[in-house]
Design a protein around this motif. Structure first.
Motif, PDB file in Angstrom:
ATOM      1  N   VAL A 193       0.840  -1.194   0.000  1.00  0.00           N
ATOM      2  CA  VAL A 193       0.000   0.000   0.000  1.00  0.00           C
ATOM      3  C   VAL A 193       0.878   1.248   0.000  1.00  0.00           C
ATOM      4  O   VAL A 193       1.855   1.333   0.757  1.00  0.00           O
ATOM      5  N   SER A 194       0.537   2.202  -0.863  1.00  0.00           N
ATOM      6  CA  SER A 194       1.205   3.505  -0.851  1.00  0.00           C
ATOM      7  C   SER A 194       0.194   4.576  -1.213  1.00  0.00           C
ATOM      8  O   SER A 194      -0.808   4.299  -1.895  1.00  0.00           O
ATOM      9  N   VAL A 195       0.434   5.795  -0.756  1.00  0.00           N
ATOM     10  CA  VAL A 195      -0.439   6.934  -1.063  1.00  0.00           C
ATOM     11  C   VAL A 195       0.414   8.103  -1.543  1.00  0.00           C
ATOM     12  O   VAL A 195       1.606   8.194  -1.240  1.00  0.00           O
ATOM     13  N   ARG A 196      -0.205   8.965  -2.291  1.00  0.00           N
ATOM     14  CA  ARG A 196       0.434  10.210  -2.714  1.00  0.00           C
ATOM     15  C   ARG A 196      -0.661  11.231  -2.979  1.00  0.00           C
ATOM     16  O   ARG A 196      -1.820  10.876  -3.259  1.00  0.00           O
ATOM     17  N   ARG A 197      -0.303  12.486  -2.891  1.00  0.00           N
ATOM     18  CA  ARG A 197      -1.269  13.546  -3.161  1.00  0.00           C
ATOM     19  C   ARG A 197      -1.586  13.550  -4.653  1.00  0.00           C
ATOM     20  O   ARG A 197      -0.732  13.235  -5.493  1.00  0.00           O
ATOM     21  N   THR A 198      -2.830  13.933  -4.977  1.00  0.00           N
ATOM     22  CA  THR A 198      -3.240  13.910  -6.382  1.00  0.00           C
ATOM     23  C   THR A 198      -2.398  14.859  -7.222  1.00  0.00           C
ATOM     24  O   THR A 198      -2.233  14.647  -8.417  1.00  0.00           O
ATOM     25  N   GLY A 199      -1.837  15.888  -6.606  1.00  0.00           N
ATOM     26  CA  GLY A 199      -0.985  16.810  -7.360  1.00  0.00           C
ATOM     27  C   GLY A 199       0.368  16.233  -7.703  1.00  0.00           C
ATOM     28  O   GLY A 199       1.092  16.768  -8.549  1.00  0.00           O
ATOM     29  N   ASP A 200       0.738  15.115  -7.046  1.00  0.00           N
ATOM     30  CA  ASP A 200       2.045  14.500  -7.298  1.00  0.00           C
ATOM     31  C   ASP A 200       1.993  13.429  -8.375  1.00  0.00           C
ATOM     32  O   ASP A 200       3.021  12.820  -8.691  1.00  0.00           O
ATOM     33  N   THR A 201       0.815  13.176  -8.952  1.00  0.00           N
ATOM     34  CA  THR A 201       0.704  12.096  -9.934  1.00  0.00           C
ATOM     35  C   THR A 201       1.455  12.411 -11.213  1.00  0.00           C
ATOM     36  O   THR A 201       1.857  11.508 -11.950  1.00  0.00           O
ATOM     37  N   ALA A 202       1.675  13.710 -11.503  1.00  0.00           N
ATOM     38  CA  ALA A 202       2.369  14.076 -12.743  1.00  0.00           C
ATOM     39  C   ALA A 202       3.821  13.621 -12.730  1.00  0.00           C
ATOM     40  O   ALA A 202       4.414  13.373 -13.780  1.00  0.00           O
ATOM     41  N   THR A 203       4.410  13.508 -11.569  1.00  0.00           N
ATOM     42  CA  THR A 203       5.822  13.096 -11.480  1.00  0.00           C
ATOM     43  C   THR A 203       6.002  11.621 -11.798  1.00  0.00           C
ATOM     44  O   THR A 203       7.109  11.191 -12.156  1.00  0.00           O
ATOM     45  N   GLY A 204       4.930  10.831 -11.650  1.00  0.00           N
ATOM     46  CA  GLY A 204       5.032   9.402 -11.925  1.00  0.00           C
ATOM     47  C   GLY A 204       5.622   8.596 -10.786  1.00  0.00           C
ATOM     48  O   GLY A 204       5.728   7.369 -10.881  1.00  0.00           O
ATOM     49  N   ARG A 205       6.031   9.244  -9.715  1.00  0.00           N
ATOM     50  CA  ARG A 205       6.636   8.545  -8.581  1.00  0.00           C
ATOM     51  C   ARG A 205       5.559   8.196  -7.553  1.00  0.00           C
ATOM     52  O   ARG A 205       4.752   9.036  -7.159  1.00  0.00           O
ATOM     53  N   LEU A 206       5.565   6.930  -7.124  1.00  0.00           N
ATOM     54  CA  LEU A 206       4.615   6.489  -6.110  1.00  0.00           C
ATOM     55  C   LEU A 206       5.159   6.809  -4.722  1.00  0.00           C
ATOM     56  O   LEU A 206       6.354   7.044  -4.545  1.00  0.00           O
ATOM     57  N   GLY A 207       4.264   6.804  -3.739  1.00  0.00           N
ATOM     58  CA  GLY A 207       4.686   7.025  -2.371  1.00  0.00           C
ATOM     59  C   GLY A 207       5.409   5.817  -1.803  1.00  0.00           C
ATOM     60  O   GLY A 207       5.466   4.746  -2.417  1.00  0.00           O
ATOM     61  N   THR A 208       5.982   5.995  -0.639  1.00  0.00           N
ATOM     62  CA  THR A 208       6.669   4.884   0.035  1.00  0.00           C
ATOM     63  C   THR A 208       5.642   3.815   0.396  1.00  0.00           C
ATOM     64  O   THR A 208       4.607   4.100   0.986  1.00  0.00           O
TER      65      THR A 208
END
Length: 644
Positions: free
Chosen positions: A307-322
């Motif tokens: 399971v990982s989460v990221r802010r919707t604004g970070d989706t453009a970077t293509g990097r997933l959360g830890t």
């Protein structure tokens, strides 16, 4: 202790009043250090507020308490009604929260799943010992299973067939050459200190599985979603740990070396419910192709979720959360609940200014949060290395082609047939296929076959018209009835057991679709009479219960039991229906006015109110609700000149 008078109890329960007799505030007793004066006393000692740390008692003035006359009296009935409304409101709120639990505004969830499934084989992966799940502990253990010095692994070829069937069912590319590796870690359930698996060159790669809306995916995923399968690898299971009192652990080495496949999905799932549906569908698919016949309920399939989460604004970077991994989820519901809990924990951690740490976490059924188990290991920690005692696994194309032809009939195709040909709802079709490891659907086919045969004989059709059940033009008329009873009425039998002894005699369905407690022939006979409207639904349910408890004799079966107790449905005649309609319409002039005029919508609710009145006035055991509605509708059309 003296008995409390009933009148005092009544005042306490209904009005919240306590008798003042014996109360210190109304007695002449004066605690040490307090002031004994009239109620109007305003000395500093009486006006000083109460302090828990004070060593003196504080006199309570009776004038400060509200008199019973000033306290509004709330009837007990109103209190109970208000409490029921509040509970209903909270229940609706919880349902709304559950429905919206699939997403969190401003955040994107990403989930990848690792599924470990025990293969349906008679031998272990690297030893000739038999696979065993219910035999005496440590009764099927070879020298290699215990890592006795000098013992060597010997790959068992028969374990390859179910693994290939599973990989092909998941649309994977079978690798012509795969190899075994050692994954090192030290735990009491791993005798050798390493697990033999496939890491660098697995058995299969690049598969996919499509989930449809009828499978129950999250509404946010639309009509369908396809999840990629990164790889499928062969590996050996560990020993089974049995917890004992006194913080002791016993080990059963019957399970060590049992062949597993690990199915690793790509991180392409974004809703918890869809993740749970994927696990359920893979379990159903593995059972359908005979690759894994033991499901999550028996420990034959386990799931780990990343399971990982990221802010919707970070989706453009293509990097997933830890990511964090939640291990050993043993039920479909646990998959969804654990993902929601871990997602919410990670979001709260980030919003509080912290960061998510890669780690392995655990989950307990019924819990609201995950718990830390250990730090997350990486490739370096496991020290992967090729196993020097095992050669490469070579798989020929003709073997793959032969197995691919044998797994052509997959669950989605069977589900389509149940919906399109049998007329069963998608939800019921999924349940039929999932229950009892496929035995429930076989029981359904047997019952439908028996019911169809009885109906054809009753209509005078010869066996050649038609012999093939799926070509029966009336199949959709009676197959849904069988599905409803085999699912829902059977479910009530299990959940509404009348005695604890029923647990010992709970009915079981064999893989061939036979049931000793409710035989196929008996249920077909019962449903035949119900379909022909020769018995009522209430009588049919009572007969099913009697079958379940063994109270219907074998001589003559269901029909003989109906004859013996005169349970046949003697429906009202047309004249009796007419008289009952007139009785129900008496005094209902106001309701009849709703049917007059040129109304845009037909008052169906008013019609059903009148039909319900008919059922209350007449002999329920002789009334067919459908015919009662027809009679009432016809009479209203005569009186009001309107029709639906």
């Amino acid at each position: 202790m003296s008995r409390i008078p009933t009148r005092h109890l009544g005042r306490y329960l209904l009005q919240g009043q306590l008798p003042r007799k014996g109360c210190l505030a109304s007695s002449n007793y004066t605690p040490r250090g307090s002031c004994r004066v009239a109620a109007s006393c305003s000395c500093s000692r009486c006006l000083q507020p109460f302090s828990p740390q004070a060593t003196r008692a504080v006199h309570v003035s009776t004038s400060s308490a509200a008199s019973p006359a000033d306290t509004p009296i709330i009837p007990l009935r109103k209190k109970l009604k208000d409490e029921a409304k509040q509970l209903k409101k909270e229940s609706r709120k919880n349902k709304a929260q559950k429905g919206s639990a699939q997403t969190v505004d401003g955040w994107e969830l990403t989930v990848g799943i690792e599924i470990h499934a025990q293969l349906n084989t008679s031998r272990k992966l690297f030893s000739p010992a038999a696979t065993s799940f219910n035999d005496e502990p440590n009764s099927h253990v070879a020298l290699f299973d215990l890592s006795i010095p000098g013992s060597q692994p010997l790959f068992q070829p028969q374990t390859l067939i179910p693994a290939l069937r599973a990989a092909l069912a998941l649309n994977c590319d079978i690798q012509p050459v795969s190899r075994f590796d050692r994954k090192h870690y030290f735990w009491w359930d791993q005798p050798s200190g390493y697990q033999i698996t496939q890491y660098y060159e697995p058995l299969a790669r690049n598969g996919s599985i499509t989930l449809l809306a009828r499978d129950g995916i999250a509404p946010e995923d639309g009509d369908s979603v396809t999840v990629g399968i990164q790889q499928i690898q062969l590996e050996q299971d560990t020993a089974k740990t049995l917890a004992q009192p006194g913080d002791a652990r016993w080990l059963d080495f019957n399970r060590v070396g049992v062949p597993l496949i690990e199915i690793i999905t790509r991180p392409e799932i974004h809703h918890p419910r869809t993740a749970a549906v994927l696990v359920r569908k893979i379990q159903l698919l593995l059972n359908a192709v005979d690759a894994c016949v033991s499901g999550m309920e028996t420990g034959g399939l386990r799931a780990d979720v990343n399971v990982s989460v990221r802010r919707t604004g970070d989706t453009a970077t293509g990097r997933l959360g830890t990511r964090t991994e939640v291990k050993n989820l043993s039920t479909i519901k646990a998959v969804e609940d654990a993902i929601i809990a871990e997602r919410d924990r990670q979001i709260a951690q980030i919003e509080a200014g912290g960061s998510v740490v890669g780690e392995t976490r655990g989950w307990t059924l019924g819990s609201k949060q995950t718990r830390r188990l250990r730090g997350k290991e990486g490739e370096v920690d496991y020290r992967y290395m090729p196993d020097p005692d095992l050669g490469p696994l070579l798989i020929s194309e003709d073997l793959v082609r032969h197995i691919k032809e044998s797994v052509a009939h997959l669950p989605d195709r069977e589900l389509d047939e149940l919906v399109d040909r049998y007329g069963v709802s998608a939800k019921d079709a999924v349940s039929l296929m999932a229950l009892d490891n496929g035995a429930r659907i076989e029981y359904f086919y047997n019952v439908v076959g028996g019911l169809g045969k009885r109906l054809r004989e009753a209509e005078g059709r010869t066996p050649q018209q038609p012999l093939d059940l799926e070509l029966d033009p009336d199949l959709k008329k009676y197959a849904p009835l069988a599905a409803n009873w085999i699912l829902h009425e059977f479910g009530r039998l299990v959940t509404d057991r009348s005695s604890p002894q029923d647990d010992e005699t709970a009915f079981e369905i064999t893989p061939e679709g036979q049931c000793a407690r409710v035989p196929v022939a008996s249920l077909s006979e019962l449903l035949f009479h119900l379909h022909q409207k020769k018995i009522t639904g209430k009588v049919a349910k009572e007969l099913l219960l009697a079958l379940y408890h063994g109270n219907v004799g074998e001589a003559g079966g269901v029909t003989a039991a109906i004859d013996a107790h005169d349970l046949w449905f003697h429906e009202l005649s047309e004249e009796e229906y007419g008289a009952l309609v007139e009785s129900a319409l008496e005094g209902e002039d106001r309701v009849l006015k709703e049917f007059g005029g040129n109304k845009k919508t037909y008052p169906q609710g008013k019609l059903m109110y009148l039909v319900g009145k008919m059922l209350r006035l007449g002999p329920t055991e002789r009334i067919d609700p459908v015919n009662a509605e027809k009679a009432m509708r016809s009479r209203i059309e005569e009186l009001c000149g309107t029709s639906a």
